[in-house]
Design a protein around this motif. Structure first.
Motif, PDB file in Angstrom:
ATOM      1  N   PRO A 346      -6.497  -2.788 -24.741  1.00 17.03           N
ATOM      2  CA  PRO A 346      -7.307  -3.133 -23.562  1.00 17.03           C
ATOM      3  C   PRO A 346      -6.550  -2.884 -22.256  1.00 17.03           C
ATOM      4  CG  PRO A 346      -6.529  -5.122 -24.679  1.00 17.03           C
ATOM      5  CD  PRO A 346      -6.178  -3.972 -25.574  1.00 17.03           C
ATOM      6  N   LEU A 347      -7.296  -2.536 -21.217  1.00 18.96           N
ATOM      7  CA  LEU A 347      -6.708  -2.310 -19.898  1.00 18.96           C
ATOM      8  C   LEU A 347      -6.628  -3.628 -19.143  1.00 18.96           C
ATOM      9  CD1 LEU A 347      -8.642   0.919 -18.810  1.00 18.96           C
ATOM     10  CD2 LEU A 347      -6.783   0.665 -20.464  1.00 18.96           C
ATOM     11  N   ARG A 348      -5.715  -3.721 -18.207  1.00 13.88           N
ATOM     12  CA  ARG A 348      -5.592  -4.946 -17.418  1.00 13.88           C
ATOM     13  C   ARG A 348      -5.945  -4.676 -15.952  1.00 13.88           C
ATOM     14  NH1 ARG A 348      -0.581  -5.670 -14.658  1.00 13.88           N
ATOM     15  NH2 ARG A 348       0.988  -4.071 -15.105  1.00 13.88           N
ATOM     16  N   PRO A 349      -6.476  -5.670 -15.273  1.00 12.81           N
ATOM     17  CA  PRO A 349      -6.865  -5.481 -13.868  1.00 12.81           C
ATOM     18  C   PRO A 349      -5.651  -5.504 -12.940  1.00 12.81           C
ATOM     19  CG  PRO A 349      -7.297  -7.728 -14.537  1.00 12.81           C
ATOM     20  CD  PRO A 349      -6.831  -7.002 -15.770  1.00 12.81           C
ATOM     21  N   TYR A 350      -5.822  -4.886 -11.788  1.00 13.58           N
ATOM     22  CA  TYR A 350      -4.770  -4.905 -10.767  1.00 13.58           C
ATOM     23  C   TYR A 350      -4.943  -6.136  -9.885  1.00 13.58           C
ATOM     24  CZ  TYR A 350      -2.220  -3.946  -6.493  1.00 13.58           C
ATOM     25  OH  TYR A 350      -1.382  -4.063  -5.413  1.00 13.58           O
ATOM     26  N   VAL A 351      -3.871  -6.929  -9.772  1.00 17.42           N
ATOM     27  CA  VAL A 351      -3.867  -8.111  -8.902  1.00 17.42           C
ATOM     28  C   VAL A 351      -2.519  -8.175  -8.208  1.00 17.42           C
ATOM     29  CG1 VAL A 351      -4.179 -10.600  -8.702  1.00 17.42           C
ATOM     30  CG2 VAL A 351      -5.321  -9.354 -10.546  1.00 17.42           C
ATOM     31  N   HIS A 352      -2.524  -8.265  -6.898  1.00 10.51           N
ATOM     32  CA  HIS A 352      -1.273  -8.426  -6.155  1.00 10.51           C
ATOM     33  C   HIS A 352      -1.543  -9.127  -4.836  1.00 10.51           C
ATOM     34  CE1 HIS A 352       2.532  -7.766  -4.177  1.00 10.51           C
ATOM     35  NE2 HIS A 352       1.953  -7.067  -3.234  1.00 10.51           N
ATOM     36  N   LYS A 353      -0.782 -10.176  -4.565  1.00  9.56           N
ATOM     37  CA  LYS A 353      -0.885 -10.886  -3.297  1.00  9.56           C
ATOM     38  C   LYS A 353       0.048 -10.245  -2.291  1.00  9.56           C
ATOM     39  CE  LYS A 353      -0.652 -15.470  -1.192  1.00  9.56           C
ATOM     40  NZ  LYS A 353      -0.355 -16.906  -1.391  1.00  9.56           N
ATOM     41  N   ASP A 354      -0.495  -9.917  -1.126  1.00 10.86           N
ATOM     42  CA  ASP A 354       0.283  -9.243  -0.091  1.00 10.86           C
ATOM     43  C   ASP A 354       1.523 -10.052   0.275  1.00 10.86           C
ATOM     44  OD1 ASP A 354       1.053  -7.996   2.509  1.00 10.86           O
ATOM     45  OD2 ASP A 354      -0.826  -6.916   2.192  1.00 10.86           O
ATOM     46  N   LEU A 355       2.681  -9.361   0.365  1.00 14.38           N
ATOM     47  CA  LEU A 355       3.945 -10.049   0.634  1.00 14.38           C
ATOM     48  C   LEU A 355       4.274 -10.149   2.114  1.00 14.38           C
ATOM     49  CD1 LEU A 355       6.145  -8.494  -2.199  1.00 14.38           C
ATOM     50  CD2 LEU A 355       4.958 -10.697  -2.189  1.00 14.38           C
ATOM     51  N   GLY A 356       3.485  -9.502   2.959  1.00 16.73           N
ATOM     52  CA  GLY A 356       3.763  -9.591   4.387  1.00 16.73           C
ATOM     53  C   GLY A 356       3.885  -8.223   5.028  1.00 16.73           C
ATOM     54  N   LEU A 357       4.204  -8.231   6.324  1.00 17.61           N
ATOM     55  CA  LEU A 357       4.210  -7.021   7.128  1.00 17.61           C
ATOM     56  C   LEU A 357       5.514  -6.910   7.913  1.00 17.61           C
ATOM     57  CD1 LEU A 357       0.663  -7.705   8.576  1.00 17.61           C
ATOM     58  CD2 LEU A 357       1.159  -6.145   6.704  1.00 17.61           C
ATOM     59  N   VAL A 358       5.960  -5.668   8.128  1.00 17.79           N
ATOM     60  CA  VAL A 358       7.155  -5.442   8.946  1.00 17.79           C
ATOM     61  C   VAL A 358       6.858  -4.300   9.916  1.00 17.79           C
ATOM     62  CG1 VAL A 358       8.796  -6.305   7.227  1.00 17.79           C
ATOM     63  CG2 VAL A 358       8.167  -3.895   7.203  1.00 17.79           C
ATOM     64  N   VAL A 359       7.296  -4.460  11.171  1.00 15.42           N
ATOM     65  CA  VAL A 359       7.092  -3.441  12.200  1.00 15.42           C
ATOM     66  C   VAL A 359       8.409  -3.232  12.933  1.00 15.42           C
ATOM     67  CG1 VAL A 359       5.771  -2.759  14.233  1.00 15.42           C
ATOM     68  CG2 VAL A 359       4.700  -4.187  12.477  1.00 15.42           C
ATOM     69  N   ASP A 360       8.988  -2.039  12.783  1.00 11.81           N
ATOM     70  CA  ASP A 360      10.263  -1.687  13.405  1.00 11.81           C
ATOM     71  C   ASP A 360       9.978  -0.966  14.717  1.00 11.81           C
ATOM     72  OD1 ASP A 360      12.733  -0.675  14.139  1.00 11.81           O
ATOM     73  OD2 ASP A 360      13.315  -0.148  12.100  1.00 11.81           O
ATOM     74  N   LEU A 361      10.388  -1.570  15.836  1.00 12.41           N
ATOM     75  CA  LEU A 361      10.128  -0.990  17.152  1.00 12.41           C
ATOM     76  C   LEU A 361      11.352  -0.296  17.726  1.00 12.41           C
ATOM     77  CD1 LEU A 361       8.012  -3.930  18.633  1.00 12.41           C
ATOM     78  CD2 LEU A 361       7.187  -1.795  17.640  1.00 12.41           C
ATOM     79  N   GLY A 362      12.376  -0.095  16.893  1.00  8.94           N
ATOM     80  CA  GLY A 362      13.572   0.616  17.329  1.00  8.94           C
ATOM     81  C   GLY A 362      14.592  -0.294  17.983  1.00  8.94           C
ATOM     82  N   GLY A 363      15.874   0.100  17.869  1.00  9.85           N
ATOM     83  CA  GLY A 363      16.938  -0.722  18.439  1.00  9.85           C
ATOM     84  C   GLY A 363      16.989  -2.071  17.763  1.00  9.85           C
TER      85      GLY A 363
END
Length: 454
Positions: A346-363
Protein backbone atom coordinates in the motif's frame (compact mmCIF):
# COMPACT_ATOMS: atom_id res chain seq x y z
CA UNK A 1 11.35 -10.40 -17.64
CA UNK A 2 12.38 -6.82 -18.46
CA UNK A 3 12.95 -4.58 -15.48
CA UNK A 4 10.22 -1.99 -14.78
CA UNK A 5 11.14 1.39 -16.26
CA UNK A 6 11.03 4.37 -13.89
CA UNK A 7 11.29 7.72 -15.67
CA UNK A 8 11.87 10.85 -13.57
CA UNK A 9 11.29 14.22 -15.24
CA UNK A 10 13.19 17.10 -13.62
CA UNK A 11 16.28 17.46 -11.43
CA UNK A 12 15.01 19.85 -8.79
CA UNK A 13 14.74 19.14 -5.07
CA UNK A 14 11.87 16.67 -5.47
CA UNK A 15 13.27 14.76 -8.44
CA UNK A 16 16.79 14.37 -7.09
CA UNK A 17 15.62 13.35 -3.62
CA UNK A 18 13.32 10.76 -5.21
CA UNK A 19 16.08 9.32 -7.41
CA UNK A 20 18.63 9.13 -4.61
CA UNK A 21 16.17 7.27 -2.38
CA UNK A 22 15.29 4.88 -5.21
CA UNK A 23 18.98 4.17 -5.78
CA UNK A 24 19.50 3.42 -2.09
CA UNK A 25 16.43 1.23 -1.58
CA UNK A 26 16.06 -0.65 -4.88
CA UNK A 27 18.48 -3.33 -5.94
CA UNK A 28 19.95 -2.87 -9.46
CA UNK A 29 17.81 -5.73 -10.77
CA UNK A 30 14.50 -4.35 -9.50
CA UNK A 31 14.13 -1.40 -11.86
CA UNK A 32 15.72 0.69 -14.60
CA UNK A 33 15.90 4.35 -13.46
CA UNK A 34 16.21 7.24 -15.91
CA UNK A 35 16.10 10.99 -15.38
CA UNK A 36 15.27 13.61 -18.02
CA UNK A 37 16.98 16.95 -17.37
CA UNK A 38 18.71 19.55 -19.55
CA UNK A 39 21.40 19.99 -16.89
CA UNK A 40 23.19 17.23 -14.98
CA UNK A 41 22.97 19.13 -11.71
CA UNK A 42 20.53 20.07 -8.98
CA UNK A 43 20.23 23.84 -8.67
CA UNK A 44 19.97 25.07 -5.09
CA UNK A 45 17.46 27.76 -6.03
CA UNK A 46 17.17 29.64 -2.68
CA UNK A 47 20.79 30.82 -3.01
CA UNK A 48 20.41 32.11 -6.58
CA UNK A 49 20.28 35.81 -5.51
CA UNK A 50 23.70 35.35 -3.90
CA UNK A 51 25.06 34.13 -7.23
CA UNK A 52 23.62 37.20 -8.95
CA UNK A 53 25.30 39.43 -6.37
CA UNK A 54 28.65 37.61 -6.59
CA UNK A 55 28.70 36.31 -3.02
CA UNK A 56 28.62 32.74 -4.38
CA UNK A 57 30.04 31.35 -7.62
CA UNK A 58 27.60 29.59 -9.99
CA UNK A 59 29.32 26.23 -9.55
CA UNK A 60 28.87 26.30 -5.78
CA UNK A 61 25.07 25.91 -5.97
CA UNK A 62 24.98 23.59 -9.00
CA UNK A 63 25.25 20.22 -7.25
CA UNK A 64 26.43 17.49 -9.62
CA UNK A 65 24.08 14.53 -10.10
CA UNK A 66 27.03 12.25 -10.83
CA UNK A 67 28.80 12.64 -7.48
CA UNK A 68 26.60 10.10 -5.68
CA UNK A 69 28.52 6.97 -4.70
CA UNK A 70 25.44 4.92 -5.63
CA UNK A 71 24.87 6.71 -8.95
CA UNK A 72 23.37 4.34 -11.50
CA UNK A 73 20.57 6.46 -12.94
CA UNK A 74 20.84 7.10 -16.67
CA UNK A 75 20.66 10.84 -17.29
CA UNK A 76 18.96 11.87 -20.53
CA UNK A 77 20.16 15.40 -21.44
CA UNK A 78 17.05 17.19 -22.62
CA UNK A 79 13.63 18.45 -21.64
CA UNK A 80 10.32 16.60 -21.56
CA UNK A 81 8.00 18.50 -23.92
CA UNK A 82 4.96 16.22 -23.89
CA UNK A 83 3.42 13.21 -22.13
CA UNK A 84 0.93 10.67 -23.49
CA UNK A 85 -0.35 8.87 -20.41
CA UNK A 86 -2.47 6.45 -22.49
CA UNK A 87 0.53 5.26 -24.53
CA UNK A 88 2.89 5.64 -21.51
CA UNK A 89 5.34 7.66 -23.57
CA UNK A 90 7.24 10.86 -22.80
CA UNK A 91 8.41 13.04 -25.71
CA UNK A 92 11.84 14.58 -25.19
CA UNK A 93 13.72 17.34 -26.96
CA UNK A 94 17.45 16.91 -26.48
CA UNK A 95 19.88 19.74 -25.74
CA UNK A 96 20.97 19.64 -29.39
CA UNK A 97 17.36 20.01 -30.62
CA UNK A 98 16.49 16.49 -31.77
CA UNK A 99 13.26 14.85 -30.59
CA UNK A 100 13.03 11.35 -29.16
CA UNK A 101 10.74 9.43 -26.85
CA UNK A 102 10.98 7.36 -23.70
CA UNK A 103 8.49 4.66 -22.76
CA UNK A 104 7.85 4.16 -19.05
CA UNK A 105 6.08 1.92 -16.56
CA UNK A 106 6.25 4.47 -13.75
CA UNK A 107 6.49 8.19 -14.50
CA UNK A 108 7.59 10.68 -11.83
CA UNK A 109 6.76 14.25 -12.86
CA UNK A 110 8.83 16.93 -11.13
CA UNK A 111 9.22 19.49 -13.94
CA UNK A 112 9.14 22.42 -11.51
CA UNK A 113 7.88 25.88 -12.38
CA UNK A 114 8.55 28.85 -14.62
CA UNK A 115 8.37 32.58 -14.02
CA UNK A 116 4.73 33.72 -14.05
CA UNK A 117 4.11 36.59 -16.44
CA UNK A 118 1.11 38.75 -17.26
CA UNK A 119 -0.15 40.56 -20.33
CA UNK A 120 1.94 43.68 -19.69
CA UNK A 121 3.18 45.46 -22.84
CA UNK A 122 6.92 44.95 -23.28
CA UNK A 123 7.29 42.66 -20.27
CA UNK A 124 8.58 39.51 -21.95
CA UNK A 125 10.88 41.53 -24.21
CA UNK A 126 12.54 43.71 -21.59
CA UNK A 127 12.28 41.92 -18.22
CA UNK A 128 14.69 39.33 -16.83
CA UNK A 129 13.79 36.62 -14.31
CA UNK A 130 15.57 34.86 -11.46
CA UNK A 131 14.81 31.18 -12.01
CA UNK A 132 17.92 29.75 -13.67
CA UNK A 133 21.67 29.82 -13.19
CA UNK A 134 22.02 31.49 -16.59
CA UNK A 135 19.66 34.30 -15.54
CA UNK A 136 21.59 34.90 -12.30
CA UNK A 137 24.93 35.02 -14.12
CA UNK A 138 23.47 37.28 -16.80
CA UNK A 139 21.96 39.68 -14.24
CA UNK A 140 25.26 40.07 -12.40
CA UNK A 141 26.99 40.97 -15.67
CA UNK A 142 24.13 43.27 -16.63
CA UNK A 143 24.13 45.22 -13.35
CA UNK A 144 27.92 45.72 -13.39
CA UNK A 145 27.71 46.70 -17.06
CA UNK A 146 25.22 49.46 -16.17
CA UNK A 147 27.76 50.92 -13.73
CA UNK A 148 30.53 50.69 -16.33
CA UNK A 149 28.40 52.35 -19.03
CA UNK A 150 27.07 55.05 -16.69
CA UNK A 151 30.63 55.84 -15.61
CA UNK A 152 31.72 56.25 -19.24
CA UNK A 153 28.67 58.24 -20.37
CA UNK A 154 28.53 62.04 -20.62
CA UNK A 155 24.73 62.01 -21.07
CA UNK A 156 22.87 62.67 -17.81
CA UNK A 157 19.64 61.06 -19.08
CA UNK A 158 21.52 57.90 -20.03
CA UNK A 159 23.27 57.83 -16.66
CA UNK A 160 19.95 58.15 -14.85
CA UNK A 161 18.39 55.23 -16.74
CA UNK A 162 21.43 53.00 -16.22
CA UNK A 163 21.56 53.69 -12.48
CA UNK A 164 17.88 52.96 -11.81
CA UNK A 165 17.03 49.31 -11.09
CA UNK A 166 13.49 47.92 -10.76
CA UNK A 167 12.55 44.60 -9.12
CA UNK A 168 8.93 43.39 -9.29
CA UNK A 169 7.73 40.87 -6.70
CA UNK A 170 7.68 41.23 -2.93
CA UNK A 171 8.01 37.53 -2.14
CA UNK A 172 11.20 35.78 -1.07
CA UNK A 173 12.82 35.76 -4.51
CA UNK A 174 12.16 39.42 -5.24
CA UNK A 175 13.02 40.68 -1.77
CA UNK A 176 16.28 38.73 -1.57
CA UNK A 177 17.21 39.66 -5.15
CA UNK A 178 16.66 43.37 -4.52
CA UNK A 179 18.54 43.23 -1.20
CA UNK A 180 21.53 41.29 -2.55
CA UNK A 181 21.93 43.28 -5.78
CA UNK A 182 21.55 46.60 -3.95
CA UNK A 183 24.48 45.57 -1.75
CA UNK A 184 26.43 44.75 -4.91
CA UNK A 185 25.96 48.25 -6.36
CA UNK A 186 26.49 49.90 -2.95
CA UNK A 187 29.94 48.32 -2.64
CA UNK A 188 30.84 48.51 -6.33
CA UNK A 189 30.19 52.26 -6.69
CA UNK A 190 33.22 52.94 -4.48
CA UNK A 191 35.34 51.81 -7.43
CA UNK A 192 33.66 54.39 -9.70
CA UNK A 193 34.86 57.83 -8.54
CA UNK A 194 32.91 59.62 -11.29
CA UNK A 195 29.57 58.18 -10.13
CA UNK A 196 27.51 59.78 -7.38
CA UNK A 197 26.25 56.97 -5.07
CA UNK A 198 23.13 59.03 -4.45
CA UNK A 199 22.16 58.67 -8.11
CA UNK A 200 21.83 54.89 -7.83
CA UNK A 201 18.23 53.93 -7.07
CA UNK A 202 16.60 50.58 -6.39
CA UNK A 203 12.84 50.06 -6.53
CA UNK A 204 10.94 47.01 -5.21
CA UNK A 205 7.32 46.78 -6.35
CA UNK A 206 4.48 44.47 -5.36
CA UNK A 207 0.71 44.60 -5.82
CA UNK A 208 0.15 43.08 -2.37
CA UNK A 209 -0.44 45.42 0.58
CA UNK A 210 2.30 43.74 2.64
CA UNK A 211 5.85 42.53 2.03
CA UNK A 212 6.21 38.75 2.46
CA UNK A 213 2.92 38.27 4.37
CA UNK A 214 3.90 34.67 5.19
CA UNK A 215 6.37 36.05 7.74
CA UNK A 216 3.66 37.80 9.74
CA UNK A 217 3.20 41.51 10.37
CA UNK A 218 6.14 41.99 12.76
CA UNK A 219 8.85 40.33 10.66
CA UNK A 220 7.36 41.70 7.45
CA UNK A 221 7.71 45.22 8.84
CA UNK A 222 11.24 44.43 10.01
CA UNK A 223 12.24 43.35 6.51
CA UNK A 224 10.59 46.47 5.06
CA UNK A 225 12.50 48.69 7.50
CA UNK A 226 15.80 47.03 6.56
CA UNK A 227 15.23 47.58 2.85
CA UNK A 228 14.16 51.21 3.28
CA UNK A 229 17.08 51.91 5.60
CA UNK A 230 19.38 50.78 2.80
CA UNK A 231 17.71 53.18 0.40
CA UNK A 232 15.56 50.69 -1.51
CA UNK A 233 12.28 52.36 -2.43
CA UNK A 234 9.52 49.83 -1.69
CA UNK A 235 6.16 50.51 -3.33
CA UNK A 236 3.27 48.26 -2.28
CA UNK A 237 0.02 48.08 -4.20
CA UNK A 238 1.97 49.00 -7.35
CA UNK A 239 3.19 47.03 -10.36
CA UNK A 240 4.33 47.58 -13.94
CA UNK A 241 1.89 48.92 -16.54
CA UNK A 242 4.35 49.01 -19.45
CA UNK A 243 8.01 48.10 -19.97
CA UNK A 244 10.36 49.64 -22.51
CA UNK A 245 14.08 49.42 -23.26
CA UNK A 246 14.87 52.63 -21.34
CA UNK A 247 11.90 53.23 -19.04
CA UNK A 248 9.32 51.44 -16.89
CA UNK A 249 5.78 52.81 -16.48
CA UNK A 250 4.09 51.94 -13.18
CA UNK A 251 0.41 51.39 -12.48
CA UNK A 252 0.34 54.50 -10.29
CA UNK A 253 1.36 56.65 -13.26
CA UNK A 254 5.04 57.11 -12.44
CA UNK A 255 7.60 56.62 -15.20
CA UNK A 256 11.01 55.40 -14.06
CA UNK A 257 13.97 55.86 -16.42
CA UNK A 258 15.48 52.36 -16.16
CA UNK A 259 17.24 49.79 -18.32
CA UNK A 260 16.97 47.03 -15.69
CA UNK A 261 13.65 45.31 -14.96
CA UNK A 262 13.86 42.13 -12.86
CA UNK A 263 10.60 40.19 -12.76
CA UNK A 264 10.01 37.81 -9.83
CA UNK A 265 6.22 38.17 -9.45
CA UNK A 266 5.45 34.55 -8.68
CA UNK A 267 5.75 31.23 -10.49
CA UNK A 268 3.53 29.04 -12.66
CA UNK A 269 3.65 25.29 -13.15
CA UNK A 270 5.80 23.96 -15.98
CA UNK A 271 4.07 24.07 -19.41
CA UNK A 272 4.61 20.29 -19.53
CA UNK A 273 1.48 19.92 -17.39
CA UNK A 274 -0.58 21.52 -20.15
CA UNK A 275 0.40 18.77 -22.63
CA UNK A 276 -1.38 16.03 -20.68
CA UNK A 277 -5.14 16.69 -20.89
CA UNK A 278 -5.23 16.16 -17.11
CA UNK A 279 -7.13 17.95 -14.35
CA UNK A 280 -5.35 20.95 -12.86
CA UNK A 281 -5.89 23.29 -9.92
CA UNK A 282 -4.43 26.79 -10.05
CA UNK A 283 -2.40 25.55 -13.00
CA UNK A 284 -0.88 22.65 -11.05
CA UNK A 285 -1.56 18.97 -11.72
CA UNK A 286 -4.18 17.51 -9.38
CA UNK A 287 -2.79 14.57 -7.37
CA UNK A 288 -3.94 12.44 -4.47
CA UNK A 289 -2.39 12.54 -1.02
CA UNK A 290 -0.29 9.55 -2.17
CA UNK A 291 1.08 11.77 -5.02
CA UNK A 292 -0.57 9.70 -7.75
CA UNK A 293 -2.33 11.28 -10.75
CA UNK A 294 -5.98 10.11 -10.97
CA UNK A 295 -6.95 8.30 -14.19
CA UNK A 296 -3.26 8.00 -15.18
CA UNK A 297 -1.93 4.60 -14.05
CA UNK A 298 1.72 4.63 -13.09
CA UNK A 299 2.00 8.43 -13.07
CA UNK A 300 3.10 10.35 -9.99
CA UNK A 301 3.59 14.11 -9.61
CA UNK A 302 5.06 16.34 -6.92
CA UNK A 303 6.86 19.62 -6.31
CA UNK A 304 5.94 22.96 -7.84
CA UNK A 305 3.95 21.43 -10.71
CA UNK A 306 1.59 19.40 -8.50
CA UNK A 307 -1.33 20.50 -6.31
CA UNK A 308 -0.39 18.27 -3.37
CA UNK A 309 -3.03 18.21 -0.59
CA UNK A 310 -1.62 19.71 2.61
CA UNK A 311 -2.85 17.18 5.18
CA UNK A 312 -0.86 18.89 7.94
CA UNK A 313 -3.27 21.82 7.59
CA UNK A 314 -6.27 19.52 7.63
CA UNK A 315 -6.71 19.14 3.88
CA UNK A 316 -10.04 20.79 3.01
CA UNK A 317 -8.62 22.20 -0.22
CA UNK A 318 -5.31 23.36 1.28
CA UNK A 319 -2.35 22.82 -1.07
CA UNK A 320 1.32 22.54 -0.12
CA UNK A 321 3.24 25.71 -1.00
CA UNK A 322 5.92 25.39 -3.71
CA UNK A 323 8.93 25.42 -1.38
CA UNK A 324 12.14 23.40 -1.27
CA UNK A 325 11.18 22.15 2.19
CA UNK A 326 8.07 20.41 0.87
CA UNK A 327 9.70 19.26 -2.38
CA UNK A 328 12.47 17.40 -0.54
CA UNK A 329 10.05 15.53 1.68
CA UNK A 330 7.63 14.82 -1.15
CA UNK A 331 10.55 13.27 -3.05
CA UNK A 332 11.18 10.82 -0.21
CA UNK A 333 7.50 9.90 0.12
CA UNK A 334 7.19 9.49 -3.64
CA UNK A 335 10.22 7.17 -3.82
CA UNK A 336 8.74 5.01 -1.07
CA UNK A 337 5.41 4.88 -2.94
CA UNK A 338 7.04 3.91 -6.23
CA UNK A 339 8.87 1.11 -4.42
CA UNK A 340 5.62 0.08 -2.70
CA UNK A 341 3.83 -0.09 -6.06
CA UNK A 342 6.63 -2.25 -7.48
CA UNK A 343 6.41 -4.62 -4.53
CA UNK A 344 2.60 -4.71 -4.30
CA UNK A 345 2.38 -2.82 -1.01
CA UNK A 346 0.00 0.00 0.00
CA UNK A 347 1.02 3.60 -0.66
CA UNK A 348 1.25 6.16 2.13
CA UNK A 349 0.03 9.77 2.07
CA UNK A 350 2.34 12.77 2.19
CA UNK A 351 2.13 14.74 5.46
CA UNK A 352 4.57 17.41 6.60
CA UNK A 353 4.20 20.35 8.95
CA UNK A 354 6.02 23.44 7.74
CA UNK A 355 9.19 24.08 9.78
CA UNK A 356 9.36 27.81 9.18
CA UNK A 357 10.82 30.42 6.86
CA UNK A 358 14.21 32.07 6.38
CA UNK A 359 15.01 35.24 4.40
CA UNK A 360 18.65 36.26 3.85
CA UNK A 361 18.95 39.97 3.05
CA UNK A 362 22.74 39.96 2.77
CA UNK A 363 25.47 41.02 5.19
CA UNK A 364 24.19 40.75 8.75
CA UNK A 365 20.60 41.43 7.76
CA UNK A 366 18.00 38.66 7.80
CA UNK A 367 14.58 37.75 9.14
CA UNK A 368 13.66 34.17 9.99
CA UNK A 369 10.83 32.25 11.59
CA UNK A 370 12.11 28.75 12.44
CA UNK A 371 9.42 26.63 14.10
CA UNK A 372 7.35 29.78 14.50
CA UNK A 373 10.01 31.67 16.50
CA UNK A 374 10.56 35.19 15.04
CA UNK A 375 14.22 36.21 14.65
CA UNK A 376 15.99 39.16 13.07
CA UNK A 377 19.56 40.38 12.63
CA UNK A 378 22.54 38.10 13.28
CA UNK A 379 20.55 35.27 14.92
CA UNK A 380 18.23 35.20 11.90
CA UNK A 381 21.21 35.29 9.54
CA UNK A 382 22.85 32.38 11.37
CA UNK A 383 19.64 30.35 11.10
CA UNK A 384 19.13 31.24 7.42
CA UNK A 385 22.64 30.36 6.32
CA UNK A 386 22.81 27.34 8.60
CA UNK A 387 19.61 25.99 7.09
CA UNK A 388 20.77 26.52 3.51
CA UNK A 389 24.21 25.09 4.21
CA UNK A 390 22.84 21.95 5.84
CA UNK A 391 20.35 21.44 2.98
CA UNK A 392 23.12 21.24 0.35
CA UNK A 393 23.33 17.62 -0.71
CA UNK A 394 27.09 16.98 -0.99
CA UNK A 395 30.14 17.77 1.11
CA UNK A 396 31.79 19.36 -1.91
CA UNK A 397 28.88 21.79 -2.34
CA UNK A 398 28.94 22.64 1.38
CA UNK A 399 32.68 23.29 1.24
CA UNK A 400 32.37 25.54 -1.82
CA UNK A 401 29.52 27.58 -0.33
CA UNK A 402 31.22 28.03 3.04
CA UNK A 403 34.49 29.00 1.36
CA UNK A 404 32.67 31.53 -0.85
CA UNK A 405 30.93 33.06 2.17
CA UNK A 406 34.19 33.39 4.11
CA UNK A 407 36.15 34.74 1.14
CA UNK A 408 33.48 37.31 0.34
CA UNK A 409 33.31 38.42 3.97
CA UNK A 410 37.09 38.87 4.17
CA UNK A 411 38.11 40.01 0.67
CA UNK A 412 34.93 41.40 -0.84
CA UNK A 413 34.20 41.39 -4.58
CA UNK A 414 36.23 42.38 -7.65
CA UNK A 415 33.06 43.32 -9.60
CA UNK A 416 34.26 41.57 -12.74
CA UNK A 417 31.95 40.97 -15.70
CA UNK A 418 32.22 37.48 -17.18
CA UNK A 419 31.11 38.38 -20.72
CA UNK A 420 27.51 37.18 -20.74
CA UNK A 421 26.30 40.45 -22.29
CA UNK A 422 25.29 40.38 -25.93
CA UNK A 423 23.98 42.80 -28.53
CA UNK A 424 20.56 41.14 -28.25
CA UNK A 425 19.77 40.16 -24.63
CA UNK A 426 17.87 36.86 -24.32
CA UNK A 427 14.20 37.07 -23.37
CA UNK A 428 12.42 35.39 -20.47
CA UNK A 429 11.08 32.55 -22.62
CA UNK A 430 14.55 31.94 -24.09
CA UNK A 431 16.14 31.61 -20.66
CA UNK A 432 13.43 29.19 -19.48
CA UNK A 433 12.62 27.55 -22.86
CA UNK A 434 8.88 28.04 -22.34
CA UNK A 435 8.07 27.93 -26.07
CA UNK A 436 9.42 24.38 -26.58
CA UNK A 437 6.37 22.40 -25.43
CA UNK A 438 3.87 20.49 -27.55
CA UNK A 439 0.09 20.70 -27.44
CA UNK A 440 -1.91 17.61 -26.33
CA UNK A 441 -2.86 17.03 -29.98
CA UNK A 442 0.79 17.18 -31.06
CA UNK A 443 1.71 14.67 -28.35
CA UNK A 444 -0.95 12.23 -29.56
CA UNK A 445 0.17 12.69 -33.16
CA UNK A 446 3.74 11.97 -32.10
CA UNK A 447 2.79 8.72 -30.36
CA UNK A 448 0.59 7.67 -33.31
CA UNK A 449 3.61 8.06 -35.54
CA UNK A 450 5.63 5.91 -33.13
CA UNK A 451 3.01 3.16 -33.20
CA UNK A 452 2.89 3.25 -37.00
CA UNK A 453 6.66 2.90 -37.12
CA UNK A 454 6.43 -0.10 -34.82
Amino acid sequence: MARPRILVVGSGFAGVECVRRLERRLSPGEADIRMVTPNAYQLYLPLLPQVASGVLTPQSIAVSLRRSSRHRTRIIPGAAIGVDTAAKVCVIRGITGEESHQAYDHLVLTPGSITRTFDVPGLTEHARGMKTLAEAAYLRDHVIAQLDLADASQDEAERASRLCFVVVGGGYAGTETAACLQRLTHHAVRRYPRLDPGRISWHLLDLAPKLMPELGDSLGRAALDILRRRGIQVSLGVSVAKAGPEEVTLTDGRVLPSRTLIWTAGVAASPLIGTMDAETERGRLVVTAQLTVPQAPGVFALGDAAAVPDLARGGNGAICPPTAQHALRQGRTLADNVIASLRGRPLRPYVHKDLGLVVDLGGTDAVSKPLGVPLRGLPAQAVARGYHWSALRTGVAKTRVMTNWLLNAVAGDDFVRMGFQSAKPPRLREFERTDAYLTPAQVREHTRALRAAG
